[in-house]
Design an enzyme around this catalytic site. Structure first.
Site: not given
Ligand code: RB5
Length: 149
Positions: A65, A98
């Protein structure tokens, strides 16, 4: 690998490029729109992309967006989705290593189209490290279980 793409008007140009680029690289791609630069509401696009990922039909979702923020807020409301808002290469890599994120949200008015393609390329090609990071992702899932019906 299947990838679901979506954008609003602020991310349309970047999404078109991403879709073409990753289709040419041999990914199975689904385009949830939008399909031109007319104004649309980003939740209407983020939702079906993330439901596709939640269902396991696509491995990853890619949302663009204007800022990437609205898309990321919607995405992180969907159980099973972990979405990272990414504006640099380091974050694109580390969020896969992670956080085991499965959706990336980008800003078509923040990053260039070339930068966005690079971030998504890194994201899609970086594995989750597991180990101590799996313990942390499992704790995210506990929070999710306790707060989503
Ligand atoms: C649309 O003007 C804009 O609000 C949207 O693209 C996005 O940046 C929202 O977070």
């Amino acid at each position: 690998m299947k990838i679901a793409f979506g954008c609003d008007h602020g991310g349309f140009i970047a999404k078109q490029k991403l879709f073409e680029y990753f289709e040419s690289k041999g990914f199975e791609v689904t385009d949830y729109g939008c399909f031109d630069e007319n104004s649309v509401d980003y939740p209407d696009i983020a939702y079906p992309v993330c439901k596709d990922v939640q269902a396991g039909d696509s491995t990853f979702g890619v949302l663009v967006c204007g800022t990437g923020i609205g898309m990321s807020i919607v995405a992180n409301k969907i159980k099973g989705v972990r979405c990272a808002h990414v504006t640099d290469e380091f974050s694109a890599e580390m969020t896969r290593r992670h956080n085991d994120t499965n959706v990336i949200a980008l800003g078509g008015r923040i990053s260039t189209v070339e930068e966005i393609v690079k971030y998504v390329d890194i994201f899609l090609n970086t594995p989750f490290e597991g180990g101590r990071h799996l313990n942390r992702v499992n704790k995210i899932k506990i929070v999710e279980e306790e707060n989503f019906n």
